[in-house]
Design an enzyme around this catalytic site. Structure first.
Site, PDB file in Angstrom:
ATOM      1  N   LYS C  78       0.832  -1.209   0.000  1.00  0.00           N
ATOM      2  CA  LYS C  78       0.000   0.000   0.000  1.00  0.00           C
ATOM      3  C   LYS C  78       0.865   1.257   0.000  1.00  0.00           C
ATOM      4  O   LYS C  78       0.581   2.207  -0.735  1.00  0.00           O
ATOM      5  CB  LYS C  78      -0.906   0.015   1.240  1.00  0.00           C
ATOM      6  N   CYS C 167     -10.569   0.866  18.170  1.00  0.00           N
ATOM      7  CA  CYS C 167      -9.417   0.019  17.849  1.00  0.00           C
ATOM      8  C   CYS C 167      -8.369  -0.077  18.949  1.00  0.00           C
ATOM      9  O   CYS C 167      -7.764  -1.108  19.119  1.00  0.00           O
ATOM     10  CB  CYS C 167      -8.835   0.425  16.504  1.00  0.00           C
ATOM     11  N   MET C 168      -8.144   1.005  19.728  1.00  0.00           N
ATOM     12  CA  MET C 168      -7.025   0.970  20.663  1.00  0.00           C
ATOM     13  C   MET C 168      -7.422   1.048  22.131  1.00  0.00           C
ATOM     14  O   MET C 168      -6.585   0.873  23.008  1.00  0.00           O
ATOM     15  CB  MET C 168      -6.087   2.159  20.382  1.00  0.00           C
ATOM     16  N   MET C 338      -6.036  -6.145  16.996  1.00  0.00           N
ATOM     17  CA  MET C 338      -7.484  -6.110  17.198  1.00  0.00           C
ATOM     18  C   MET C 338      -8.059  -7.411  17.747  1.00  0.00           C
ATOM     19  O   MET C 338      -9.121  -7.409  18.339  1.00  0.00           O
ATOM     20  CB  MET C 338      -8.193  -5.760  15.892  1.00  0.00           C
ATOM     21  N   GLY C 375      -3.457   0.175  14.863  1.00  0.00           N
ATOM     22  CA  GLY C 375      -3.978   0.076  13.512  1.00  0.00           C
ATOM     23  C   GLY C 375      -3.817   1.316  12.671  1.00  0.00           C
ATOM     24  O   GLY C 375      -3.740   1.238  11.449  1.00  0.00           O
ATOM     25  N   GLN C 376      -3.772   2.495  13.310  1.00  0.00           N
ATOM     26  CA  GLN C 376      -3.767   3.733  12.544  1.00  0.00           C
ATOM     27  C   GLN C 376      -2.454   4.488  12.731  1.00  0.00           C
ATOM     28  O   GLN C 376      -1.788   4.332  13.746  1.00  0.00           O
ATOM     29  CB  GLN C 376      -4.938   4.624  12.987  1.00  0.00           C
TER      30      GLN C 376
END
Lengths: 82, 151, 752
Positions: C78, C167-168, C338, C375-376
């Site tokens: 990506k 997510c976190m 996750m 995740g981010q």
């Protein structure tokens, strides 16, 4: 076997010299020769094409090689199933 | 016939028809010399199998398997990242030999610099490090002796 | 003329080449003609790879890895294909206002004034708690800090939350309850030193590919390295695993407690470490109570390998072997994502992983650490550290603590006791109250209409006639725009400058490479403009650009354990990222926390090597957390477990990755992955259309039949806006972290 066409960009005025060198490359036919560009079509096993391409760059007078069209007819054919 | 008067509609339409008929012709005219396994051609791939690897497992099994076992396969650097897509719509040119300047360099710039300082400028990484079949890549991560079988 | 296919192709090949001839000069420059390289950070995941952005004519033409950042020049699929995203045709270039149901172009003044008026109207009529902000782990740190300051400090509204809640939040809960402070103990350098990797609930290979490459390289370099992967799916990550434990979803707590049981039973623990640095605790009647080592041993007695095998579906011998590998290696590193966080017992699961490290003393030495993957790209630096969640204040402070509020009031120059004392609404509660208790909402850089769990329930709120929602967004096709009343076009990624903080506490500067398209503006400027129009004192938000926000935030951090005062803008421009704590301009940054000589928060003359300064007793906590199943277990009606996740090609809701032609061609559609046994029983073949049904909705998806999922499990990725998989997921939340259980719900499937 695979078929690929290459556009060769030439230093001006060295087309004939390059065409002579290219005629010794097996499986290669010169389809067009212009002032600064040559178009070569090569038929070789797909695994050999990268070497052919890098070989073309070594030809005297060639500035740049562009793979224009590639039709990899795949290994199966080379093994005789075609 | 208002449509015909507008050449901006007509020109793409003609190009489309010509391209379409070219591929149609290519795929129907020479049935006797069609290859086994290569029944699906680029651009006609069903949507659920559009991942290159799905077809190339069958059509070019050796290249596909070499990739799968290579470092690139292990870390999922997929075909199109280096070779582009057959539709040619992306930024990566569709070619068998990716360009060092635009493709390899994205991740391997430090290695390319190192190689150039050691051995001078070469036109292709692939001359020495074959993308798919070099021993450097082939069977990567498989050599570890720690693979024991646990029940 | 007699011509065969071969000759025909040859002629075609020549003809194609001829077509290219008149493009001569362009072809002579095959290296994209990059004019200058600008340092930045990848836009996608929490790995936070450094990138060099190649610019020509105010266009991003190429992206390559930054050799000086932690990724050492490497990028994943990506990242390498990022340029197409920046110049995607459906970028938003002017503000939009919904008129008669349609988003129509408007001027900046119109859009800003309308939004400010709606917020002021709501606050005047219903009070400050009737508005809210929903941010993202993809905002710049400066944007999150500023929005948090504007809402909590300026408007006195604590309804500031963001998608990191999805997510976190459980990882935050885990770190804070165990070690006293949020954020990981170690750094990515531990990946190069670990001899055993315990990867649980993370498909590292597809979600953090560059870190996976580093683990794989570590394993290749040292044949004694062991990799244990715990995942109900045989993912690509499992390809390098020595052991893959195909766990039954929702039974991770039993497995982790059983591993602790085995470690104690086989005397593989490290009493020198846990007797000195750990305290044992349990929650009884809602209150934490002290426990002893003997209590803990007694608590673990029931988690025998045999009982755990029964619960988890993993053979007892494999659990024993995994525990032995974990405890007897010279350096063990746990990695999770996750799979543990998106659980109704996410915080507990995090605690239990930390327990294993505390029991065996595998912490604080190179390669020994418990490391949560994010995740981010800026959930850690941007949202967790700036406290941009409903219950938090900057740098590890909490809203509910009066001292913490007073500290922030002093730092922000506000009168004492002026901040609102109650935590605001967390993500699902915020959207659940939209149109009712919450009248006006500002959304920044996230796509909740696709990413919230059980999303149909919340789209009802998004459609509520009594709500007003303004969205700051870069892409015109985000699902959330369907419900927006005002849309502000945002400068994207390298079109403005700011800081990203990745999983390893590393802050890197993302420098501006090109100008934003059309009228798009940096979000910092949009926020300041909006705030002043809403009536926030301009002296409270005196920022002209993100660098000024950074300087304030850097100074604010100095009074906390996060202290990164030494990370000046100038320094960040020169380096490819620094790890906090970093208190002074000559401090090199911190690789290992809580260790004397490494962490500047531990005094140099501290008597003990480790000091958990975040906990009043100076010790880390080993929690006694019993096994609890998932919120929605499979039953006769819905006999399968459905889980969701990512694929390497796509990211989150696909608003960025689907702009990349190569990716769109290769991986455009969601699918449902089914085990061969289940498929056979239900007469489903590969590629068949399958109806997936849960109690909340149904979707038709093409089947991928294989051995990836364990029997009884189905998997679908959530990137596809054409198939909103989150219409099926459950919105049950973790009591502590309020994070939803995306990973587990009951489902049934049939051929469609």
């Amino acid at each position: 076997m695979a078929i690929a066409s290459f556009v060769l960009q030439m230093e001006p005025g060295r087309g004939a010299e390059a065409a002579a060198a290219l005629s010794r490359v097996p499986g290669l036919t010169l389809e067009f020769s212009g002032e600064q560009n040559l178009v070569a079509v090569v038929e070789r096993a797909s695994a050999e094409l990268p070497q052919v391409e890098s070989g073309l760059k070594e030809v005297p007078g060639v500035l740049c090689v562009i793979t224009a069209y590639l039709n990899i007819e795949d290994e199966l054919e080379a093994a005789g199933s075609c | 016939m208002t449509v015909l008067r507008n050449k901006w509609i007509l020109i793409p339409a003609v190009v489309l028809v010509l391209l379409g008929s070219y591929f149609l012709f290519l795929n129907t005219a020479f049935t006797g010399t069609r290859c086994e396994g290569a029944r699906v051609k680029h651009g006609q791939v069903p949507e659920d199998q559009s991942d290159c690897y799905t077809c190339h497992k069958k059509t070019t099994p050796k290249a596909a398997q070499d990739w799968y076992e290579s470092k690139h396969g292990m870390i999922l650097v997929k075909c199109y990242v280096c070779h582009g897509q057959p539709d040619g719509k992306g930024a990566v040119p569709f070619t068998a030999t990716p360009s060092v300047a635009t493709v390899c360099q994205r991740c391997h710039a430090p290695a390319i610099d190192l190689m150039q300082s050691k051995f001078g400028v070469r036109d292709q990484c692939e001359t020495c490090h074959m993308f798919h079949t070099s021993s450097l890549h082939h069977g990567a991560y498989g050599k570890s002796e720690s693979k024991e079988k646990f029940e | 003329m007699n011509i065969n296919r071969r000759q025909f192709i040859k002629y075609s090949a020549a003809a194609f080449a001829m077509l290219l001839l008149d493009k001569g000069p362009a072809l002579a420059a095959p290296d994209q003609g990059v004019e200058r390289w600008v340092k930045g950070v990848c836009r996608y995941c929490g790995t936070g790879c450094g990138v060099m952005v190649g610019v020509r004519d105010n266009k991003v033409v190429m992206v390559k890895g930054d050799p000086n950042n932690h990724n050492r020049g490497m990028l994943c699929l990506k990242g390498a294909l990022l340029p197409s995203v920046v110049h995607a045709p459906d970028r938003l270039t002017q503000p939009l206002i919904r008129k008669e149901g349609k988003l129509t172009p408007a001027s900046w003044d119109e859009a800003l004034d309308l939004t400010a008026a709606k917020f002021k109207e709501a606050m005047a009529q219903f009070g400050a708690q009737s508005v809210g902000f929903y941010g993202s782990g993809q905002n710049l740190t400066e944007e999150s800090y500023l929005a948090n300051k504007i809402f909590k400090g300026g408007l006195k509204c604590n309804n500031v939350d963001g998608n990191p809640r999805l997510c976190m939040a459980s990882a935050v809960g885990g770190y804070v309850t165990t070690f006293g402070k949020d954020e990981p103990f170690g750094s990515y350098e531990d990946l190069d030193a670990a001899t055993c990797f315990f990867i649980i609930g993370s498909n590292t290979s597809e979600c953090h590919p560059v870190l996976f490459r580093r683990i794989a390289a570590r394993k290749q370099n040292d044949k004694n390295v062991r990799v244990i992967v715990v995942d109900p799916r045989v993912t690509n990550t499992a390809r390098i695993a020595d052991m893959h434990l195909a766990i039954r979803p929702g039974t991770d707590l039993a497995l982790l407690n059983a591993m602790a049981h085995i470690i104690l039973n086989e005397e593989l623990d490290e009493p020198r470490f846990h007797s000195k640095y750990a305290a044992f605790k349990a929650v009884e009647d809602g209150k934490p109570v002290d426990k002893t080592f003997e209590d803990y041993r007694a608590f673990l007695a029931e988690y025998t390998p045999e009982k755990a095998a029964e619960i988890t579906g993993i053979p007892a011998a494999a659990i024993v072997k995994a525990a032995q590998l974990f405890a007897s290696s010279s350096a063990t590193m746990s990695l999770w994502c996750m799979g543990l966080n998106q659980r109704v017992r996410g915080v507990w699961a995090n605690n239990l992983v930390h327990n294993l490290h505390l029991l065996t003393g595998k912490l604080g030495r190179p390669g020994s650490t418990s490391f949560s993957l994010t995740g981010q790209p800026n959930a850690c630096g941007g949202v967790r550290d700036t406290g941009s969640l409903a219950h938090l204040l900057p740098a590890g402070r909490v809203v509910a603590n009066k001292d913490h509020r007073n500290q922030m009031e002093a730092l922000w120059g506000l009168p004492p006791d002026s901040l609102h004392p109650d935590p605001g609404l967390f993500a699902t509660a915020l959207f659940g109250a939209l149109g009712e208790k919450v009248k006006a909402l500002l959304v920044l850089c996230t796509n909740p209409a696709q990413s919230l769990p059980n999303v149909k329930k919340y789209t009802q709120n998004l459609r509520h006639p009594g709500k007003f929602m303004a969205v700051i967004e870069a892409f015109g096709d985000a699902e959330t725009l369907k419900y927006a009343d005002v849309v502000f076009p945002a400068a994207f990624w390298c079109e403005r400058e700011g800081v990203y903080g990745c999983s390893e506490r590393r802050y890197s500067l993302l420098e501006k490479a090109i100008d934003p398209p059309g009228q798009a503006r940096p979000s910092v400027n949009i926020l300041v403009d909006l705030a002043t129009r809403m009536g926030v004192d301009p002296k409270f938000v005196p920022f002209k650009n993100s660098a000024e926000v950074w300087d304030e935030w850097r100074t604010v951090s100095a009074s906390s354990a996060y202290n990164f005062k030494g990370m000046t803008r100038e320094r960040l421009r020169k380096t490819s990222g620094l790890l906090w704590p970093c208190p002074t301009e000559d401090h090199p940054g911190t690789k290992i926390r809580y260790v004397r000589g490494e962490d500047p928060n531990v005094p140099a003359d501290h008597p003990d090597k480790y000091f958990f300064y975040g906990n009043p007793n100076g010790r880390a906590t080993i929690w006694l957390r019993p096994h609890k199943p998932a919120a929605e277990e499979p039953d006769a009606e819905y006999p399968l477990v459905m889980t969701t996740g990512r694929v390497i090609d796509q990211w989150h809701t696909g608003t960025m990755t689907n702009k990349v032609p190569e990716i769109r061609a290769a991986f455009p559609n969601a699918y449902v992955e089914i085990n061969v046994e289940d498929a056979k029983r239900l007469n489903i073949n590969n590629g068949d259309s399958v109806l997936v049904e849960t109690r909340r909705g149904k979707l038709t998806l093409p089947a991928r039949v294989g051995e990836v999922c364990r029997p009884g499990l189905i998997f679908t990725p959530f990137f596809d806006a054409k198939k909103l998989v989150n219409e099926l997921t459950v919105d049950a939340i973790d009591d502590i972290s309020k994070q939803p259980e995306f990973k587990i719900c009951a489902a049934r499937i049939a051929r469609a």
